[in-house]
Design a protein around this motif. Sequence first.
Motif, short mmCIF file in Angstrom:
data_model
loop_
_atom_site.label_atom_id
_atom_site.label_comp_id
_atom_site.label_asym_id
_atom_site.label_seq_id
_atom_site.Cartn_x
_atom_site.Cartn_y
_atom_site.Cartn_z
N PHE A 10 -8.77 15.03 -2.95
CA PHE A 10 -8.10 13.84 -3.44
C PHE A 10 -8.45 12.62 -2.58
N TYR A 11 -8.57 11.47 -3.25
CA TYR A 11 -8.93 10.23 -2.58
C TYR A 11 -8.01 9.11 -3.09
N VAL A 12 -8.01 8.00 -2.37
CA VAL A 12 -7.17 6.86 -2.75
C VAL A 12 -8.07 5.63 -2.91
N THR A 13 -7.87 4.90 -3.99
CA THR A 13 -8.66 3.69 -4.22
C THR A 13 -8.19 2.56 -3.29
N ALA A 14 -9.04 1.58 -3.12
CA ALA A 14 -8.65 0.38 -2.37
C ALA A 14 -7.65 -0.42 -3.19
N PRO A 15 -6.72 -1.12 -2.54
CA PRO A 15 -5.74 -1.93 -3.29
C PRO A 15 -6.42 -3.01 -4.13
N GLN A 16 -5.86 -3.24 -5.31
CA GLN A 16 -6.34 -4.32 -6.17
C GLN A 16 -5.15 -4.88 -6.94
N PRO A 17 -5.26 -6.09 -7.50
CA PRO A 17 -4.11 -6.70 -8.18
C PRO A 17 -3.56 -5.82 -9.29
N CYS A 18 -2.24 -5.71 -9.35
CA CYS A 18 -1.57 -4.91 -10.37
C CYS A 18 -1.64 -5.62 -11.72
N TYR A 62 0.30 -5.12 -14.23
CA TYR A 62 1.59 -5.11 -14.91
C TYR A 62 2.66 -5.95 -14.21
N LEU A 63 2.65 -5.97 -12.88
CA LEU A 63 3.66 -6.70 -12.12
C LEU A 63 2.98 -7.78 -11.29
N PRO A 64 3.19 -9.05 -11.61
CA PRO A 64 2.54 -10.15 -10.89
C PRO A 64 2.86 -10.13 -9.40
N GLY A 65 1.85 -10.44 -8.61
CA GLY A 65 2.05 -10.55 -7.18
C GLY A 65 2.03 -9.25 -6.43
N ARG A 66 1.78 -8.14 -7.12
CA ARG A 66 1.75 -6.84 -6.46
C ARG A 66 0.35 -6.24 -6.51
N MET A 67 0.13 -5.28 -5.61
CA MET A 67 -1.16 -4.61 -5.54
C MET A 67 -0.98 -3.15 -5.95
N GLU A 68 -2.01 -2.62 -6.60
CA GLU A 68 -1.97 -1.22 -7.02
C GLU A 68 -3.07 -0.41 -6.32
N ARG A 69 -2.83 0.87 -6.22
CA ARG A 69 -3.87 1.79 -5.78
C ARG A 69 -3.62 3.12 -6.50
N LYS A 70 -4.65 3.95 -6.58
CA LYS A 70 -4.55 5.19 -7.33
C LYS A 70 -5.00 6.38 -6.48
N ALA A 123 1.58 1.65 -2.38
CA ALA A 123 2.22 1.77 -1.08
C ALA A 123 3.70 1.40 -1.10
N ASP A 124 4.08 0.41 -1.92
CA ASP A 124 5.46 -0.07 -1.87
C ASP A 124 6.06 -0.23 -3.27
N PHE A 133 15.67 3.34 -15.65
CA PHE A 133 14.35 3.58 -15.07
C PHE A 133 13.67 2.27 -14.69
N ARG A 134 14.47 1.26 -14.40
CA ARG A 134 13.90 -0.03 -14.02
C ARG A 134 12.99 0.11 -12.81
N THR A 135 12.10 -0.85 -12.67
CA THR A 135 11.07 -0.77 -11.64
C THR A 135 11.65 -0.55 -10.25
N GLN A 136 11.01 0.37 -9.54
CA GLN A 136 11.38 0.65 -8.16
C GLN A 136 10.31 0.02 -7.27
N THR A 137 10.70 -1.02 -6.59
CA THR A 137 9.71 -1.77 -5.80
C THR A 137 10.08 -1.89 -4.33
#
Length: 276
Positions: A11-19, A21-29, A64-65, A244-248
């Motif tokens: 298993f590997y993790v991608t580098a963070p990139q803009p989300c 779906y949610l403005p101002g947040r970063m996603e990784r997979k 991450a968050d 099930f509202r967003t958990q941030t």
Amino acid sequence: MRHTLPIAPQFYVTAPQPCPYLPGRMERKLFTALQGEGAQRLNDGLSKQGFRRSQNVLYRPSCADCAACLSARINVAEFSPSKSQRRTIRRNAHLRRRATSPWATEEQYSLFRRYLASRHATGGMADMDTFEFAAMVEETPIRTRVVEYTDSETGDLAAVCLTDIFDDGVSMVYSFYDPDQPRASLGKYVILDHIDIARENDLPYVYLGYWVPGSPKMDYKAAYAGLEAYVGNRWQKVRDPADFRTQTHPLVNDPISEQVANIALPDGRPLRPKTV
């Protein structure tokens, strides 16, 4: 006698990139390769744990968050169409379904380009050319079908869905449709028809991909009775989407090593954190 032990997937993790779906947040997979003789079993097993397929890769959000993206599926036995959904079914009674092997065509690509130009002109797939489209459709190591919906009166292609077949359901990998027919609600109809496909094949679930409660792009998934979301390493019924509202919160997610350790392989063996 010589015995060969199965090799655990890495298993590997991608580098963070803009989300998206949610403005101002970063996603990784979190992701792993899907290949070899055990690809179907691995796909079936990990899909039950919130993973999705993209060509020969299985992935799951691992931000991450934030834990806002929830894998969603419809429990077919608990689904009953609403009045508006019944109207959608009637409006599209003239469409004919045809399931084929995963093979890309020029007609599909033309519809795909029109769909993107209308709905996702600035998205990550906006620049996808015909070769990349063919790869998306055809590069699959598991049981996959292209489900086409054709107008019985004109012969025109109205909608397409790339669909994976699991041991417990069907997974809508990616769908697109004629953007010039907004009143037909073709996207919703394709989901409703996949519920019928699952029923016809005695499969209990329709996997919808990720649902982000409160996101305008994703709210439509909450409209289907029998919806379940993968939360806390288990599937839970969605009775009230507000639950099930967003958990941030920054502490909402476990460390990557713990996430990997909690993944079960198809034979039931847990993974070790060192595989990250």
